[in-house]
Design an enzyme around this catalytic site. Structure first.
Site, PDB file in Angstrom:
ATOM      1  N   GLU A 181       0.831  -1.204   0.000  1.00  0.00           N
ATOM      2  CA  GLU A 181       0.000   0.000   0.000  1.00  0.00           C
ATOM      3  C   GLU A 181       0.869   1.258   0.000  1.00  0.00           C
ATOM      4  OE1 GLU A 181      -3.103  -0.114  -0.485  1.00  0.00           O
ATOM      5  OE2 GLU A 181      -3.861  -2.036   0.253  1.00  0.00           O
ATOM      6  N   ARG A 185       0.195   3.601  -3.244  1.00  0.00           N
ATOM      7  CA  ARG A 185      -0.496   4.865  -2.974  1.00  0.00           C
ATOM      8  C   ARG A 185       0.478   6.034  -2.869  1.00  0.00           C
ATOM      9  NH1 ARG A 185      -6.148   3.388  -0.019  1.00  0.00           N
ATOM     10  NH2 ARG A 185      -5.934   1.143  -0.085  1.00  0.00           N
ATOM     11  N   ASP A 319      -4.470  -9.676  -7.773  1.00  0.00           N
ATOM     12  CA  ASP A 319      -4.719  -8.780  -8.918  1.00  0.00           C
ATOM     13  C   ASP A 319      -3.506  -8.110  -9.567  1.00  0.00           C
ATOM     14  OD1 ASP A 319      -4.470  -7.275  -6.585  1.00  0.00           O
ATOM     15  OD2 ASP A 319      -6.476  -6.437  -6.641  1.00  0.00           O
ATOM     16  N   GLU A 478     -12.714  -0.476 -10.034  1.00  0.00           N
ATOM     17  CA  GLU A 478     -12.260  -1.405 -11.072  1.00  0.00           C
ATOM     18  C   GLU A 478     -13.177  -1.485 -12.295  1.00  0.00           C
ATOM     19  OE1 GLU A 478     -12.482  -2.187  -7.826  1.00  0.00           O
ATOM     20  OE2 GLU A 478     -10.354  -2.105  -7.300  1.00  0.00           O
TER      21      GLU A 478
END
Ligand SMILES: *[C@@H]1O[C@H](CO)[C@@H](O)[C@H](O)[C@H]1NC(C)=O
Ligand SMILES: *[C@@H]1O[C@H](CO)[C@@H](O)[C@H](O)[C@H]1NC(C)=O
Ligand SMILES: *[C@@H]1O[C@H](CO)[C@@H](O)[C@H](O)[C@H]1NC(C)=O
Length: 573
Positions: A181, A185, A319, A478
């Site tokens: 993350e 990000r 993913d 998404e």
């Protein structure tokens, strides 16, 4: 005597290094263009008065770094549809602009609430006006929103945000950091913002390098595999930490885009080297897993062993490991052996995805759609599919569409379309027009049409939805992401029309007194006091971009990380 010798030796050494190396470049605070090849020697951040992560001694330093291929030149096939050949009717232009303005208004409202109530905090609580610390406390929403501010032309907001970013302090704190993350990000957000300023805003580069230095420390393990849940405090104190024995593939394999861009921009090859080592492990073990071509969700990073676990998925926890293969190939301009490695891994993975993980759900209208599933390999070595649709897995439509252009496989565009259509179908047919987080569907035996009979209908909670297992909508991007790719790649305007209905449904159902909130239950529309940073970083950015002129962040000039942060593929002209 000895002292004199030592002195001479030192002097000589310094002199020699001085003669051999070109003068280190001035820190590029007044650069006018992004570099087209990695700066040499590499740029060193001045980091004035900051905690310097480079000062911490590594236990397992690397001696020789893998280097980016020397030349990068555009030789990739065209990705975007040739919009110039297409005349847009005037009424359509007007409508497009009105829709785009509506998205911007929603963004501005959320941004203002964040500024008023949660400035520099990770997240705003959009109902109570409170705040939440979720990702290190450095202002996740602030950093994640930088490039959206720029893209929407909100330059005052951007400048104010960059000023606040310069005050972030990446010195070690207590607590465990999620390095995945942190990378997608924060590092992604900073890199994209820097790229968007045409690499002119050195303040952003400074922050990029400070954070890069910190994240790099989490690779300090015997085999240089990263510690994906990492304590900065322990690292700074020199306490040992080890990579996860029970890690997650997405957290291991989603550094490649950010780290490659970081090396391209700074000439510092530590980052490229670090991901090259992960890529080598992925390549080496790809065919030895229980579904050859795919990596399981659970991996032993410590060993590293990616072959033992038996659960495979395109959704949560997997993913971006797949997403980054094709995109890193693109960022490397298909140049060099590593780029080929990414391309080959991507092709093998997608072959396996298409064979094993896509299913056609039974719907009342017999829709020609394909949904990604998760698969578990059983003791007999065959794959049992769990036909649970996940909102997260909707990115796969865009991934397949982009990959079809990059690697020239037209059948992948077809698959990308059908996956995107499955998500569109879910939005259109779900209660209140919003796709829930997770729900079971009833599979057809093959990808061919099949009967939707009485019995199927009776077993389903809603027509087409066998059982909604997680009814939340978390403001996720998404579906619109894949529609954005499909629109930019095929030029079909119907994606804009569908996007508009989706946007209207989401805006109407999630709007609070301050901003927008996640939905606890899409069928009952109860809200949850949460607004993750991807709402402004991704969801609203993709909505804005699907209604923008296609040249804005063209897919031939930019590649988006998994948090929708665009990295420059070409130097601007
Ligand atoms: C840490 O790095 C800075 C350069 O940013 C240097 O000036 C300083 O002397 C270093 N401190 C230590 C303890 O090594
Ligand atoms: C894995 O299999 C694919 C073909 O399915 C092949 O192209 C690739 O080279 C193999 N990789 C390794 C490391 O053997
Ligand atoms: C295109 O993709 C399909 C499915 O992954 C694969 O079977 C086929 O070999 C690919 N075609 C080419 C030309 O690579």
């Amino acid at each position: 005597m000895l002292v004199v010798f030592a002195f001479l030796f030192l002097l000589l050494r310094t002199e020699v290094t001085f003669w051999i190396l070109p003068r280190p470049p001035r820190f590029p605070s007044a650069q006018t263009l992004c570099p087209t090849s990695p700066p040499y020697p590499s740029i060193i951040s001045p980091s004035p008065g900051r905690f310097n992560w480079r000062n911490i001694t590594q236990h397992y330093p690397v001696d020789i770094f893998a280097e980016l291929p020397a030349t990068r030149f555009p030789k990739l096939p065209r990705v975007q549809f040739d919009f110039e050949e297409d005349e847009t009717p005037l009424y359509h232009e007007l409508m497009r602009k009105r829709r785009q303005a509506a998205v911007k208004t929603t963004f501005e409202r959320s941004w203002k609430a964040y500024k008023d109530y949660a400035w520099k905090q990770d997240e705003l609580l959009p109902i109570s006006g409170g705040l939440k610390t979720t990702f290190g406390g450095w202002g996740a929403t602030l950093v994640d929103s930088l490039d959206t501010l720029w893209v929407m032309g909100l330059r005052d907001g951007f400048n104010e945000a960059v000023q606040a970013v310069t005050e972030i302090d990446f010195s070690p704190e207590d607590g465990e950091l999620n390095m995945f993350e942190t990378t997608i990000r924060y590092l992604g957000g900073l890199l994209a913002a820097y790229d968007l300023t045409d690499c002119k805003d050195g303040r952003l580069l400074e922050k990029v390098m400070e954070l890069g230095d910190m994240i790099y420390m989490s690779f300090d393990t015997p085999n240089r595999m990263p510690i994906t849940r990492w304590s900065a405090k322990k690292a700074a104190a020199g306490e040992p930490q080890s990579a996860a024995a029970q890690g997650i593939i997405a957290e291991l394999a989603s550094f490649s885009l950010e780290f490659t861009r970081l090396s391209q921009l700074t000439g510092d090859m530590r980052y490229y080297d670090a991901v090259t080592r992960i890529t080598a492990v992925l390549a080496e073990q790809q065919n030895s897993t229980k579904i050859s071509g795919l990596w399981p969700v659970g991996v032993n990073v410590q060993k590293p062993d990616l072959t033992t676990d038996n659960l495979f998925s395109l959704g949560t926890m997997a993913d971006s490991a797949y997403e980054y293969l094709g995109k890193t190939y693109q960022l490397l301009h298909s140049t060099g052996a590593t780029a080929s490695q990414y391309a080959n891994m991507y092709s093998s993975a997608m072959d396996a995805v298409i064979t094993h993980l896509l299913f056609r759900p039974k719907t009342p209208d017999n829709a020609d759609i394909l949904m990604p599933a998760a698969g578990r390999v059983n003791d007999r070595g065959t794959v049992d599919l769990d036909h649970t649709a996940q909102h997260l897995a909707c990115f796969a439509g865009g991934m397949l569409a982009l990959g079809s252009k990059l690697l020239g496989n037209t059948s992948h565009l077809d698959y990308g379309r059908k996956v995107t259509e499955a998500c569109i179908w879910s939005y259109t047919h779900a209660p209140n027009g919003i796709m829930p987080e997770m729900f079971r569907m009833t599979p057809c035996p093959t990808h061919e049409p099949c009967d939707y009979d009485q019995q199927t209908s009776e077993r389903q909670q809603f027509p087409g939805f066998e059982q909604v297992t997680d009814a939340r909508y978390m403001l996720r991007p998404e579906a619109i992401e894949s529609m954005f790719y499909m629109y930019r790649i095929t030029g079909e305007r119907r994606y804009q029309d569908i996007a508009w209905s989706m946007f209207e449904a989401i805006e109407k159902r999630t709007r609070t007194g301050l901003a927008n909130a996640a939905i606890k239950d899409t069928s009952e529309l109860e809200l949850e006091d949460s607004m993750e940073s991807f709402w402004m970083a991704e969801t609203l950015k993709y909505f804005y971009l699907i209604f923008s002129e296609p040249e804005l962040l063209s897919l031939d000039e930019w590649v988006f990380n998994t948090e929708a942060h665009p990295f420059r593929l070409r130097a601007q002209t």
